[in-house]
Design a protein around this motif. Structure first.
Motif, PDB file in Angstrom:
ATOM      1  N   GLN A 219       0.821  -1.200   0.000  1.00 11.42           N
ATOM      2  CA  GLN A 219       0.000   0.000   0.000  1.00 11.42           C
ATOM      3  C   GLN A 219       0.866   1.266   0.000  1.00 11.42           C
ATOM      4  OE1 GLN A 219      -3.864   0.302   1.852  1.00 11.42           O
ATOM      5  NE2 GLN A 219      -3.415  -1.556   3.018  1.00 11.42           N
ATOM      6  N   ASP A 220       0.337   2.312  -0.609  1.00 11.49           N
ATOM      7  CA  ASP A 220       1.043   3.583  -0.697  1.00 11.49           C
ATOM      8  C   ASP A 220       1.304   4.175   0.684  1.00 11.49           C
ATOM      9  OD1 ASP A 220       0.527   3.189  -3.365  1.00 11.49           O
ATOM     10  OD2 ASP A 220      -0.979   4.783  -3.527  1.00 11.49           O
ATOM     11  N   ASP A 304      -0.723  10.473  -2.038  1.00 10.13           N
ATOM     12  CA  ASP A 304      -0.150   9.145  -1.798  1.00 10.13           C
ATOM     13  C   ASP A 304       1.092   8.959  -2.674  1.00 10.13           C
ATOM     14  OD1 ASP A 304      -2.449   8.874  -0.334  1.00 10.13           O
ATOM     15  OD2 ASP A 304      -3.258   7.178  -1.458  1.00 10.13           O
ATOM     16  N   ARG A 381       0.378   2.639   5.523  1.00  7.82           N
ATOM     17  CA  ARG A 381      -0.872   1.886   5.569  1.00  7.82           C
ATOM     18  C   ARG A 381      -0.631   0.388   5.728  1.00  7.82           C
ATOM     19  NH1 ARG A 381      -1.541   6.052   2.042  1.00  7.82           N
ATOM     20  NH2 ARG A 381      -3.387   7.357   2.360  1.00  7.82           N
ATOM     21  N   GLU A 382       0.547  -0.055   5.395  1.00 12.00           N
ATOM     22  CA  GLU A 382       0.826  -1.489   5.438  1.00 12.00           C
ATOM     23  C   GLU A 382       2.173  -1.712   6.113  1.00 12.00           C
ATOM     24  OE1 GLU A 382       1.119  -5.297   2.334  1.00 12.00           O
ATOM     25  OE2 GLU A 382       0.081  -3.451   1.759  1.00 12.00           O
ATOM     26  N   LEU A 422      -7.602  -0.892  -0.145  1.00  9.08           N
ATOM     27  CA  LEU A 422      -6.194  -0.977  -0.524  1.00  9.08           C
ATOM     28  C   LEU A 422      -5.794   0.247  -1.341  1.00  9.08           C
ATOM     29  CD1 LEU A 422      -5.775  -4.728  -1.596  1.00  9.08           C
ATOM     30  CD2 LEU A 422      -5.140  -3.665   0.580  1.00  9.08           C
ATOM     31  N   HIS A 423      -4.846   1.009  -0.813  1.00 10.32           N
ATOM     32  CA  HIS A 423      -4.235   2.118  -1.556  1.00 10.32           C
ATOM     33  C   HIS A 423      -2.940   1.585  -2.152  1.00 10.32           C
ATOM     34  CE1 HIS A 423      -6.362   5.804   0.259  1.00 10.32           C
ATOM     35  NE2 HIS A 423      -6.973   4.741   0.759  1.00 10.32           N
ATOM     36  N   ARG A 426      -2.676  -3.385  -5.715  1.00  8.97           N
ATOM     37  CA  ARG A 426      -4.024  -3.848  -6.024  1.00  8.97           C
ATOM     38  C   ARG A 426      -4.077  -4.848  -7.172  1.00  8.97           C
ATOM     39  NH1 ARG A 426      -8.193  -0.533  -4.276  1.00  8.97           N
ATOM     40  NH2 ARG A 426      -9.374  -1.029  -6.151  1.00  8.97           N
ATOM     41  N   ARG A 477      -3.212  -9.543   3.093  1.00 12.01           N
ATOM     42  CA  ARG A 477      -3.105  -8.163   2.643  1.00 12.01           C
ATOM     43  C   ARG A 477      -4.480  -7.511   2.488  1.00 12.01           C
ATOM     44  NH1 ARG A 477      -1.438  -6.321  -1.883  1.00 12.01           N
ATOM     45  NH2 ARG A 477      -0.979  -4.325  -0.854  1.00 12.01           N
ATOM     46  N   GLY A 481      -6.092  -4.187   4.754  1.00 10.27           N
ATOM     47  CA  GLY A 481      -6.712  -2.958   4.292  1.00 10.27           C
ATOM     48  C   GLY A 481      -7.955  -2.578   5.067  1.00 10.27           C
TER      49      GLY A 481
END
Length: 593
Positions: A219-220, A304, A381-382, A422-423, A426, A477, A481
């Motif tokens: 993720q971004d 992002d 984010r991740e 999810l940013h 994907r 994953r 999110g």
């Protein structure tokens, strides 16, 4: 401009809304002797604070080790202070547990300031706060609970012993029976040699196996920042000159900023209502529907920056990507100031520049009057995710319709409500083959609704003394999110702190602690890990724990009840539930407080 080649000096404007206790805690940086605790929590974000408070309130000697000067993680040190909530679950999210307590305490502060918290997303049922106030409230909570907090403490190494774990920091060595990885990026996992996931890659016994981290997207990241509208004109020191790569980033802002994400609100404040926060300067008080009056917001939209799994594995790569994310946000500020002609720049009173701290990028000195008011971390984010006793996958949290619960089980200890958002990362090849996960498991439309998180996701499968919190729990994953949001990570932290305290008090391995034990302790302290609120049942009620226990263990029938706020709530025959729950609680007296 600076104390030295690598440091920014404090800015007194950053102290404006701090308490004496906050400033003392932020400045405290003296070396400490080696310390021993029952439970070590590495990471003072929302989940780490919740874990420490939950454990300490249950009699566990607990310490938080936090690298920055502020508590709150994503909500403070990453400036994501407009809370990500699902609006159909006001009572379920905000009415119970430590998240409900945090929201209540924040409201008391804002009421005293004459400001509203419901400032974001163009809605009056939203929730937002300021990083400096979030740190204040969390600091008060840990102090009242008796948690030892070591801020500005950098973890250097960690290891396991025959019994327990040790964490080596630049302020000494800490030891404990258990440790919780509540960092924002799962930093403790590789230090302990723990099996974990990064993107769709699996690390076992320190070996990455097949795959290249440079070709795996996650993720971004976003360099969020709290910004202020200056109606009297921009202060000269807060003007942003054109940053490197400006023309490249500019293309992403054209046609969107300064309007709202839908393009319907045409104003130089249109975007601001999306992530609006209260304005501590006291110029104006507004709510979410009064977006045209917004004078403070978080830049966390269309800035992002895409990254690969190597971002989490290579410190040099991480620094490079953080710099690019920072340049993109500087570019957005420059765009607003120069091309839109709007007087937006950094807010100077959120506490980020209150202490001497390292300059982040030596080659960006020309921006340091602005950068020192940026939060200390980008929003990740991740993170790395530990491999636990259980791994929650997308099939387990799948909501077939919007605003309906996922399939439910009676062993749930924490609850999420967000869709799998999810940013980045994907593509089908970014998902985990070993978890049999595909994009068929991720709805193409927005589907929120309650889903349960079992305790096995919080217990590392290979290291007995390691527990998992924040974004580092054992999930796929797609599920990650949905579990990274503010209320969910607090619930995860509360559950893992409760689990740790029971394990320590009963001298049991976490795998030997039943979900019933965890649930009973959670309920006795006002949490409610269930898919629907119960009409008329509040966490302060004398019979809350007994009624709630019978409900979440599905020992009494429930029925649909009406609710004024439009939320799906259930009714229950309270007397019957109280009797059944009381019998269970009486049997739990030997292992629960």
């Amino acid at each position: 401009m600076s104390d030295g080649p690598d440091l920014w000096r404090p800015d007194s404007r950053a102290w404006r809304h701090t308490t004496k206790q906050q400033l003392a805690a932020w400045r405290y940086g003296h070396a400490v002797k080696n310390r021993s605790f029952d439970l070590l929590v590495v990471g003072g974000g929302l989940s780490g604070v919740a874990a420490a408070v939950a454990a300490s309130r249950r009699g566990t000697r607990c310490a938080i080790i936090e690298e920055s000067h502020m508590l709150g993680g994503q909500a403070s040190t990453s400036a994501v202070a407009a809370f990500d909530i699902t609006f159909a679950y006001e009572v379920l999210l905000n009415g119970y547990g430590l998240w409900g307590e945090i929201v209540d305490r924040l409201r008391i502060v804002y009421d005293s300031l004459g400001l509203a918290m419901n400032t974001a997303r163009y809605r009056d049922d939203s929730l937002a706060a300021n990083p400096v106030i979030i740190d204040r409230v969390l600091g008060e909570m840990v102090k009242e609970a008796g948690v030892s907090v070591f801020r500005r403490s950098k973890v250097l190494d960690a290891g396991t012993a025959r019994v327990g774990v040790s964490v080596d920091t630049d302020r000494g060595v800490f030891s404990g029976k258990y440790v919780v990885d509540a960092t924002e990026d799962g930093a403790l996992l590789p230090l302990l040699g723990a099996d974990h996931r990064v993107g769709n890659l699996v690390f076992r016994d320190g070996d990455l196996g097949a795959g290249s981290a440079d070709r795996v997207s996650i993720q971004d990241i976003t360099q969020a920042v709290t910004v202020q509208y200056y109606p009297g004109g921009l202060p000269d020191d807060l003007r942003v000159p054109e940053p490197p790569r400006y023309m490249q980033f500019r293309r992403e802002f054209l046609g969107t900023y300064p309007y709202d994400p839908s393009g319907a609100r045409v104003s130089d404040r249109g975007f601001a209502g999306y992530r609006a926060t209260p304005d501590l300067s006291g110029r104006v008080a507004y709510t979410g529907s009064q977006w045209e009056q917004v004078t403070r917001t978080s830049l966390n939209y269309l800035n992002d920056f895409p990254v690969q799994a190597s971002y989490l594995l290579d410190k040099d790569r991480q620094l490079q990507d953080d710099r690019q994310a920072t340049l993109k946000t500087l570019a957005l500020l420059h765009f607003l100031q120069q091309e839109v002609g709007a007087p937006w720049s950094v807010a100077t009173d959120e506490g980020f520049a209150a202490i001497t701290r390292p300059r982040r990028f030596a080659d960006l000195v020309q921006f340091e009057n602005v950068l020192k008011h940026f939060p200390p971390r980008v929003y990740m984010r991740e993170s790395r995710r530990g491999i636990g006793i259980d791994t929650l996958t997308a099939k387990s949290i799948f909501r077939h319709k919007n605003r309906t619960p996922a399939r439910w089980y009676s062993d749930v200890v924490a609850v999420g409500t967000y869709p799998p958002d999810l940013h980045g990362g994907r593509a089908e090849e970014d998902l985990e083959d070993d978890l049999d996960e595909t994009f068929l498991d991720k709805p193409t439309t927005w589907r929120e609704g309650p889903f349960g998180i079992p305790s096995g996701c919080l217990i590392h499968a290979g290291i007995p003394s390691l527990l998992l919190a924040e974004k580092n729990i054992s999930v796929s994953r797609i599920v990650a999110g949905a579990t990274r949001l503010h209320p969910t990570v607090v619930g995860i932290g509360e559950a893992v702190g409760t689990l740790a305290s029971i394990s320590i008090r009963t001298d049991s391995h976490p795998t030997e602690v039943s979900s019933l034990q965890i649930q009973t302790s959670l309920l006795r302290n006002g949490a409610f890990p269930f898919h629907s609120a119960i009409k008329g049942l509040e966490r302060t009620d004398s019979d809350f724990a007994t009624v709630a226990l019978a409900v979440i263990r599905e020992l009494v029938p429930t029925f649909q009840a009406d609710c004024a706020v439009g939320e799906r709530v259930l009714g229950v025959e309270r007397g019957v539930a109280r009797t059944i729950g009381k019998d269970i609680l009486n049997g739990a007296a030997s292992w629960d407080k």
